[in-house]
Scaffold this motif. Structure first.
Motif, PDB file in Angstrom:
ATOM      1  N   THR A  43      -3.983   8.851   4.215  1.00  0.00           N
ATOM      2  CA  THR A  43      -4.244   8.955   2.779  1.00  0.00           C
ATOM      3  C   THR A  43      -3.445   7.837   2.109  1.00  0.00           C
ATOM      4  N   MET A  44      -4.107   6.735   1.826  1.00  0.00           N
ATOM      5  CA  MET A  44      -3.401   5.568   1.314  1.00  0.00           C
ATOM      6  C   MET A  44      -4.172   4.888   0.188  1.00  0.00           C
ATOM      7  N   LYS A  45      -3.444   4.076  -0.562  1.00  0.00           N
ATOM      8  CA  LYS A  45      -4.033   3.382  -1.696  1.00  0.00           C
ATOM      9  C   LYS A  45      -3.320   2.052  -1.889  1.00  0.00           C
ATOM     10  N   TYR A  46      -4.084   1.020  -2.202  1.00  0.00           N
ATOM     11  CA  TYR A  46      -3.493  -0.288  -2.505  1.00  0.00           C
ATOM     12  C   TYR A  46      -2.939  -0.265  -3.927  1.00  0.00           C
ATOM     13  N   LEU A  47      -1.739  -0.805  -4.109  1.00  0.00           N
ATOM     14  CA  LEU A  47      -1.083  -0.831  -5.416  1.00  0.00           C
ATOM     15  C   LEU A  47      -1.154  -2.240  -5.998  1.00  0.00           C
ATOM     16  N   PRO A  48      -2.136  -2.505  -6.859  1.00  0.00           N
ATOM     17  CA  PRO A  48      -2.259  -3.852  -7.433  1.00  0.00           C
ATOM     18  C   PRO A  48      -1.074  -4.186  -8.333  1.00  0.00           C
ATOM     19  N   LYS A  49      -0.611  -5.422  -8.258  1.00  0.00           N
ATOM     20  CA  LYS A  49       0.498  -5.935  -9.080  1.00  0.00           C
ATOM     21  C   LYS A  49       1.811  -5.195  -8.825  1.00  0.00           C
ATOM     22  N   SER A  91      -7.724  -4.622   1.825  1.00  0.00           N
ATOM     23  CA  SER A  91      -8.784  -4.275   2.776  1.00  0.00           C
ATOM     24  C   SER A  91      -8.332  -3.155   3.725  1.00  0.00           C
ATOM     25  N   VAL A  92      -7.061  -3.154   4.133  1.00  0.00           N
ATOM     26  CA  VAL A  92      -6.556  -2.104   5.019  1.00  0.00           C
ATOM     27  C   VAL A  92      -6.604  -0.749   4.320  1.00  0.00           C
ATOM     28  N   ALA A  93      -6.177  -0.710   3.037  1.00  0.00           N
ATOM     29  CA  ALA A  93      -6.198   0.553   2.297  1.00  0.00           C
ATOM     30  C   ALA A  93      -7.628   1.073   2.131  1.00  0.00           C
ATOM     31  N   GLU A  94      -8.559   0.187   1.825  1.00  0.00           N
ATOM     32  CA  GLU A  94      -9.947   0.610   1.650  1.00  0.00           C
ATOM     33  C   GLU A  94     -10.565   1.059   2.972  1.00  0.00           C
ATOM     34  N   MET A  95     -10.182   0.400   4.063  1.00  0.00           N
ATOM     35  CA  MET A  95     -10.767   0.709   5.362  1.00  0.00           C
ATOM     36  C   MET A  95     -10.206   1.991   5.976  1.00  0.00           C
ATOM     37  N   ILE A 100       0.858  -1.186   0.000  1.00  0.00           N
ATOM     38  CA  ILE A 100       0.000   0.000   0.000  1.00  0.00           C
ATOM     39  C   ILE A 100       0.893   1.236   0.000  1.00  0.00           C
ATOM     40  N   TYR A 101       0.389   2.297  -0.618  1.00  0.00           N
ATOM     41  CA  TYR A 101       1.120   3.546  -0.721  1.00  0.00           C
ATOM     42  C   TYR A 101       0.447   4.596   0.150  1.00  0.00           C
ATOM     43  N   ILE A 102       1.234   5.260   1.000  1.00  0.00           N
ATOM     44  CA  ILE A 102       0.734   6.335   1.862  1.00  0.00           C
ATOM     45  C   ILE A 102       1.269   7.641   1.306  1.00  0.00           C
ATOM     46  N   SER A 103       0.375   8.494   0.809  1.00  0.00           N
ATOM     47  CA  SER A 103       0.807   9.711   0.116  1.00  0.00           C
ATOM     48  C   SER A 103       1.224  10.828   1.065  1.00  0.00           C
ATOM     49  N   ARG A 104       0.862  10.738   2.329  1.00  0.00           N
ATOM     50  CA  ARG A 104       1.252  11.771   3.297  1.00  0.00           C
ATOM     51  C   ARG A 104       1.568  11.127   4.633  1.00  0.00           C
ATOM     52  N   ILE A 105       2.758  11.452   5.152  1.00  0.00           N
ATOM     53  CA  ILE A 105       3.172  10.970   6.475  1.00  0.00           C
ATOM     54  C   ILE A 105       3.063  12.137   7.450  1.00  0.00           C
ATOM     55  N   PRO A 106       2.339  11.988   8.552  1.00  0.00           N
ATOM     56  CA  PRO A 106       2.227  13.088   9.523  1.00  0.00           C
ATOM     57  C   PRO A 106       3.602  13.526  10.024  1.00  0.00           C
TER      58      PRO A 106
END
Length: 230
Positions: free
Chosen positions: A122-128, A98-102, A32-38
């Protein structure tokens, strides 16, 4: 890959059997990709928070660029490294999805008074997407940055050398003009590529005529350097 932003087990040389098991585990893993780290959140903290939702493999956070970090340390009291984005590897790709969607667009939460309680994921699952793709991308960007630095340094050395040579030529011209003036002759015509800078030395001397020659960066030079790397 920057050690400051990495959190995970050290990979040791594999036997053929261990390599086969590793490849199987990699095929099942998801990133998963997190676009912003606090601010001030470190890789170990991200690992701790993500481990509550599933088994985590490797974690990597990208540090802010050097110029921004320098200005922050200079004008603020925060001296610790800051991270801008990150990647988290889960052992199971289904868990990662599921973690990224949740968690996406949800508060980080935690106990009352926790520093990042009100920050939002702010995260997104990266398929493949596999971890080796991340390391290759980071190595590629680092090589491009190094190539650009080499070109800029070469240009700077050339400009400095030309500047010093032109200053010496300007002094010669001034001496010749002074001799012609003493003899009562007309001053020689100054070449068009010389300009008179309004600068005085510490002793109040008159402005020195200097030749200015700015060699613009040749785009083909940068392409040739990059081409020799990749």
């Amino acid at each position: 890959m920057d050690p400051e932003g990495f959190s995970g087990p050290v990979v040791k040389p594999f036997t053929p059997e261990a390599l086969a098991l590793f490849n199987t585990a990699q095929a099942k893993a998801g990133v998963i990709y997190i676009s912003r780290i606090p601010p001030a959140m470190r890789p170990t903290k991200v690992r701790h928070l993500m481990s509550a939702y599933g088994e985590v493999g490797r974690v990597y956070l990208q540090q802010e660029d050097a110029k921004r970090a320098y200005l922050r340390r200079k004008y603020t009291s925060t001296k610790k490294p800051h991270f801008t984005e990150g990647w988290v590897e889960f052992k199971d790709k289904k868990v990662a999805r599921s973690v990224a969607e949740m968690l996406n667009a949800q508060p980080i939460g935690g106990k009352k008074g926790t520093r990042w309680r009100d920050d939002v994921w702010t995260m997104k699952y990266l398929p493949k997407f596999k971890w080796n793709m991340l390391t290759e991308q980071i190595a590629h960007e680092a090589a491009i940055h190094a190539a650009k630095l080499r070109v800029e340094l070469a240009q700077s050395r050339t400009e400095q050398r030309d500047y010093l040579k032109n200053v010496e030529l300007a002094r010669v011209l001034d001496k010749r003009a002074e001799r012609r003036k003493q003899k009562g002759e007309e001053p020689a015509e100054i070449p068009k590529d010389y300009v008179n800078f309004k600068r005085k030395d510490s002793d109040g001397a008159e402005p020195v005529k200097k030749r200015v020659k700015r060699d613009s960066v040749d785009a083909g030079q940068l392409d040739s350097v990059l081409g020799s790397i990749f």
